[in-house]
Enzyme design. Structure first.
Site, PDB file in Angstrom:
ATOM      1  N   ASN A 196       0.811  -1.230   0.000  1.00  0.00           N
ATOM      2  CA  ASN A 196       0.000   0.000   0.000  1.00  0.00           C
ATOM      3  C   ASN A 196       0.840   1.274   0.000  1.00  0.00           C
ATOM      4  O   ASN A 196       0.307   2.363   0.163  1.00  0.00           O
ATOM      5  CB  ASN A 196      -0.982  -0.003   1.181  1.00  0.00           C
ATOM      6  N   LYS A 197       2.140   1.167  -0.200  1.00  0.00           N
ATOM      7  CA  LYS A 197       2.987   2.356  -0.158  1.00  0.00           C
ATOM      8  C   LYS A 197       2.960   3.084  -1.510  1.00  0.00           C
ATOM      9  O   LYS A 197       2.286   2.639  -2.431  1.00  0.00           O
ATOM     10  CB  LYS A 197       4.406   1.977   0.279  1.00  0.00           C
ATOM     11  N   THR A 198       3.687   4.205  -1.623  1.00  0.00           N
ATOM     12  CA  THR A 198       3.531   5.043  -2.825  1.00  0.00           C
ATOM     13  C   THR A 198       4.060   4.366  -4.087  1.00  0.00           C
ATOM     14  O   THR A 198       3.686   4.744  -5.188  1.00  0.00           O
ATOM     15  CB  THR A 198       4.231   6.408  -2.650  1.00  0.00           C
TER      16      THR A 198
END
Ligand SMILES: *Cc1c(COP(=O)(O)O)cnc(C)c1O
Length: 396
Positions: A196-198
């Site tokens: 779910n990170k950038t």
């Protein structure tokens, strides 16, 4: 003739999840190429990802070490700096447990401090007040993708002879004073490529440092404490079977399958940031005038990675945070809370005898915080749907 039974069609699910990765055809093709290549664990693609990451940061003095999580990268950085039993590392209570747990892996102790309510990042004044003769390092978090006050923290570290390791799990790409996080003057910076990170490699991380000794130690400890990694052994001219174990290392290497994703995600990181910033700006505009506190902003010339959009319910919101999230869920919108501060979790609370009153700003923020969905696969209509749901939740 196909014998595959047709899958029943899924019911239309109008639920907007809190987060979704954006994986394109190029990532999928690169993974397929890796799978066909015969070399699926750490090898040429991990090397290329490290080189591309260094080029992305654009600083020739940096070394980039791909690992299988940011947690692993933080552990390796602190280990290489010699943190151990009897030492203390200062970090923010307002973070994910991974930031602090790595200190405990090494038998050292964690000193949690409060945030600056204006930025939700670690408060440098609290850091300085928490320093003892045992303190060895400061571990700031760029909360949500907004840079922590590194100039102030580095000045404190210099005055007291401390190391600084940045938890940049949210901060790709983030700038402060026009410089990218990762190129600042700390001892090491660690990025996360969790789902779910950038940007994502499924699971993964990158340890970045200018310190050659730290980099060498981390490279060895990343793979069992071996003097050369497997790819070197199979490509170098010296006998391929020979290696030496110089320490009881870890299994923290990034696979080429994951790196294949990272190579293409990294190319899109600037574009991803622009879309996230666009969504944040639309939220800010829509929530102006409502009893809400919108997230802190960087200087106009700086980049916020917008990993999170941490909204706070204002005094006049007339709805408790938990009920607000329930209402959003009932309207088909996934929300989250970043974070349940570490001082409230049984392990940290009991180990260090912590009370909420020691962390008034984090505690107050926690009670009002809700993270709204912010990701590149959201359409403009999705963004408007979230805004309408927020308005309705406030009216309830
Ligand atoms: C996600 C996260 C981590 C851990 O990242 P992994 O790659 O999942 O190990 C560490 N710190 C913060 C603040 C995070 O959000």
């Amino acid at each position: 003739m196909s014998t595959e039974p047709a899958l029943p069609s899924l019911p239309f699910l109008p639920f907007l999840p809190f987060a979704l990765p954006e994986i394109g055809d190029e990532e999928i093709a690169e993974v397929a190429d890796t799978l066909r290549s015969g070399w699926i664990t750490t090898g040429p693609k991990a090397r290329r990802f490290e080189a591309d990451f260094a080029a992305f940061l654009g600083d020739e003095g940096l070394q980039c070490i791909a690992v299988n999580s940011a947690t692993a990268g933080l552990h390796l950085a602190l280990e290489a700096l010699g943190i151990g039993p009897g030492d203390e590392v200062i970090t923010t209570t307002h973070t994910f447990t991974a930031t602090a747990e790595v200190v405990r892996y090494l038998g050292a102790d964690v000193k949690l401090v409060d945030i600056d309510p204006a930025t939700l990042c670690i408060d440098p004044a609290q850091v300085e007040a928490a320093i003892t003769p045992r303190t060895k390092a400061i571990l700031p978090v760029h909360y949500g993708g907004l840079a922590a006050d590194l100039p102030a923290l580095l000045a404190i570290a210099r005055r007291h002879g401390l190391k600084v390791v940045e938890d940049a799990a949210h901060a790709l790409p983030t700038t402060t004073g026009g410089r990218l996080v990762g190129t600042l003057d700390s001892d090491a910076t660690v990025f996360s490529f969790y789902a779910n990170k950038t940007m994502t490699t499924g699971e993964g991380g990158m340890l970045v440092t200018r310190d050659a000794a730290l980099a060498n130690r981390a490279r060895v400890m990343r793979l069992h404490g071996m003097s050369r990694d497997a790819f070197d052994r199979f490509t170098a001219k010296v006998p391929s079977w020979y290696y030496e174990i110089v320490a009881p290392g870890f299994k923290y290497n990034l696979t080429d399958i994951a790196a294949a994703l990272g190579i293409h995600q990294l190319k899109r990181a600037r574009g991803f940031q622009q879309r996230r910033a666009q969504i944040a700006a639309r939220y800010d505009e829509a929530f102006a005038g409502l009893p809400l506190v919108t997230p802190p902003l960087p200087a106009p010339s700086d980049l916020h990675a917008w990993h999170l959009y941490p909204l706070r319910l204002g005094d006049g919101a007339g709805i408790a945070r938990d009920r607000f999230i329930e209402s959003m869920f009932e309207q088909g919108i996934g929300c989250s809370v970043h974070y349940i501060p570490l001082h409230l979790h049984p392990y940290w609370r009991d180990r260090y005898g912590l009370q909420p009153a020691q962390f008034p700003h984090s505690q107050r923020a926690y009670e009002r915080l809700v993270s709204l969905p912010i990701y590149t696969r959201m359409s403009d209509a999705d963004v408007e749907r979230v805004i309408a749901a927020v308005r309705r939740a406030l009216q309830a």
